[in-house]
Design a protein around this motif. Structure first.
Motif, PDB file in Angstrom:
ATOM      1  N   CYS A  66       0.830  -1.203   0.000  1.00  0.00           N
ATOM      2  CA  CYS A  66       0.000   0.000   0.000  1.00  0.00           C
ATOM      3  C   CYS A  66       0.864   1.252   0.000  1.00  0.00           C
ATOM      4  O   CYS A  66       0.603   2.198  -0.759  1.00  0.00           O
ATOM      5  CB  CYS A  66      -0.926  -0.015   1.207  1.00  0.00           C
ATOM      6  N   ARG A  68       3.874   1.700  -1.118  1.00  0.00           N
ATOM      7  CA  ARG A  68       4.509   1.890  -2.416  1.00  0.00           C
ATOM      8  C   ARG A  68       3.514   2.397  -3.448  1.00  0.00           C
ATOM      9  O   ARG A  68       3.839   3.280  -4.256  1.00  0.00           O
ATOM     10  CB  ARG A  68       5.133   0.583  -2.881  1.00  0.00           C
ATOM     11  N   ASN A  69       2.322   1.824  -3.455  1.00  0.00           N
ATOM     12  CA  ASN A  69       1.330   2.249  -4.441  1.00  0.00           C
ATOM     13  C   ASN A  69       0.893   3.694  -4.213  1.00  0.00           C
ATOM     14  O   ASN A  69       0.657   4.437  -5.172  1.00  0.00           O
ATOM     15  CB  ASN A  69       0.127   1.310  -4.414  1.00  0.00           C
ATOM     16  N   LEU A  72       3.511   5.819  -5.575  1.00  0.00           N
ATOM     17  CA  LEU A  72       3.491   5.779  -7.040  1.00  0.00           C
ATOM     18  C   LEU A  72       2.609   6.890  -7.609  1.00  0.00           C
ATOM     19  O   LEU A  72       2.856   7.387  -8.710  1.00  0.00           O
ATOM     20  CB  LEU A  72       3.003   4.406  -7.510  1.00  0.00           C
ATOM     21  N   ASN A  73       1.587   7.307  -6.837  1.00  0.00           N
ATOM     22  CA  ASN A  73       0.722   8.406  -7.282  1.00  0.00           C
ATOM     23  C   ASN A  73       1.505   9.678  -7.563  1.00  0.00           C
ATOM     24  O   ASN A  73       1.078  10.512  -8.367  1.00  0.00           O
ATOM     25  CB  ASN A  73      -0.329   8.716  -6.205  1.00  0.00           C
ATOM     26  N   TRP A  82      11.044   0.140  -8.832  1.00  0.00           N
ATOM     27  CA  TRP A  82      10.823  -0.164  -7.419  1.00  0.00           C
ATOM     28  C   TRP A  82      12.171  -0.481  -6.767  1.00  0.00           C
ATOM     29  O   TRP A  82      13.079  -0.968  -7.434  1.00  0.00           O
ATOM     30  CB  TRP A  82       9.913  -1.377  -7.254  1.00  0.00           C
ATOM     31  N   ARG A 165       1.991   1.808 -13.338  1.00  0.00           N
ATOM     32  CA  ARG A 165       0.700   2.133 -12.714  1.00  0.00           C
ATOM     33  C   ARG A 165      -0.383   1.134 -13.113  1.00  0.00           C
ATOM     34  O   ARG A 165      -1.337   0.923 -12.368  1.00  0.00           O
ATOM     35  CB  ARG A 165       0.286   3.553 -13.104  1.00  0.00           C
ATOM     36  N   PRO A 168       0.855  -2.426 -10.696  1.00  0.00           N
ATOM     37  CA  PRO A 168       1.647  -1.993  -9.545  1.00  0.00           C
ATOM     38  C   PRO A 168       1.877  -3.133  -8.557  1.00  0.00           C
ATOM     39  O   PRO A 168       1.738  -4.310  -8.907  1.00  0.00           O
ATOM     40  CB  PRO A 168       0.756  -0.900  -8.948  1.00  0.00           C
TER      41      PRO A 168
END
Length: 243
Positions: A66, A68-69, A72-73, A82, A165, A168
């Motif tokens: 979570c 990391r995601n 990513l935004n 990554w 994206r 992910p």
């Protein structure tokens, strides 16, 4: 670059070493540090002072996937990689893969990784996927069974951010990076037969914890099924589009 961390005491020096490996890269870069429920004031000084480093802080621990995601935004670069807070990149890693991406137009470029042992020595991990160009979906065919070695090291992949994206980190408490391999189903890519990443071996690794094996088989099976299903769906769509 997206790196998740809980800024644990035993990893702060490792995170500083990861940052140092980024400063040795020969091309411009940015890093987003996903601070997973920890006090951002604990971020090592070299990272806090580097304008190329930004942070995303979650108000409570949410887990690496979570964190990391969410980070990513905020990625602003065309390509994304990554990384873990306890590992390092080879000095040539970004420039070598970026050159391939720009010259060939493929969606991703990966390499080999080396295990970095406590005494400073390294040993090469050769992934099952052979070097060279691979069309979208081909990499997954080298992961024959969930218990087999994964086809490519996820942290060795530099890929277009739009593709990252679309594939992910997965919603798993471990093995979330297995899901990130889905990016190889979305575009052709190239695997270079050279190490680009150093995977640090130490007692604090998740893979060294007593509870690791309890969920490993299920995590692998989920990721394996995801990749196979994604590949099949995309190929079915292509067949329908061509009549």
């Amino acid at each position: 670059m997206v790196i998740a961390t809980r800024l644990q005491d035993d990893r702060l020096d490792y995170l500083t070493a990861m940052h140092a490996s980024l400063t040795r890269q020969a091309v411009p870069w940015e890093a987003v540090i996903a601070i997973d429920g920890a006090d951002p004031a604990r971020l090592p000084a070299p990272l806090a002072a580097d304008p190329r480093v930004r942070t995303v802080v979650t108000p409570q621990p949410v887990g690496a996937a979570c964190a990391r995601n969410l980070a990513l935004n905020t990625v602003r670069t065309e390509f994304c990689n990554w990384a873990d807070d306890d590992d390092e990149f080879e000095d040539h890693a970004m420039a070598t893969r970026l050159h391939i991406l720009n010259e060939t137009g493929v969606g991703w470029c990966a390499g080999y990784s080396q295990d970095l042992h406590p005494d400073g020595s390294t040993s090469l991990w050769t992934c099952p996927t052979p070097p060279g160009r691979h069309e979208a979906g081909d990499v997954w065919t080298y992961w024959k069974h969930p218990s087999d070695p994964i086809p490519i090291g996820p942290t060795t992949i530099l890929a277009r951010t739009d593709l990252v994206r679309a594939a992910p980190m997965g919603g798993l408490v471990q093995g979330e990076d297995y899901m990130a391999l889905g990016v190889t189903n979305l575009a052709p890519g190239i695997l270079l037969p050279i190490p680009v990443y150093r995977y640090r071996k130490h007692p604090g690794q998740m893979t060294k914890q007593a509870t690791y094996d309890q969920l490993e088989a299920a995590s692998r099976e989920h990721a394996w099924n995801y990749g196979r299903s994604l590949r099949a769906a995309l190929r079915s769509g292509e067949a329908l589009a061509h009549g």
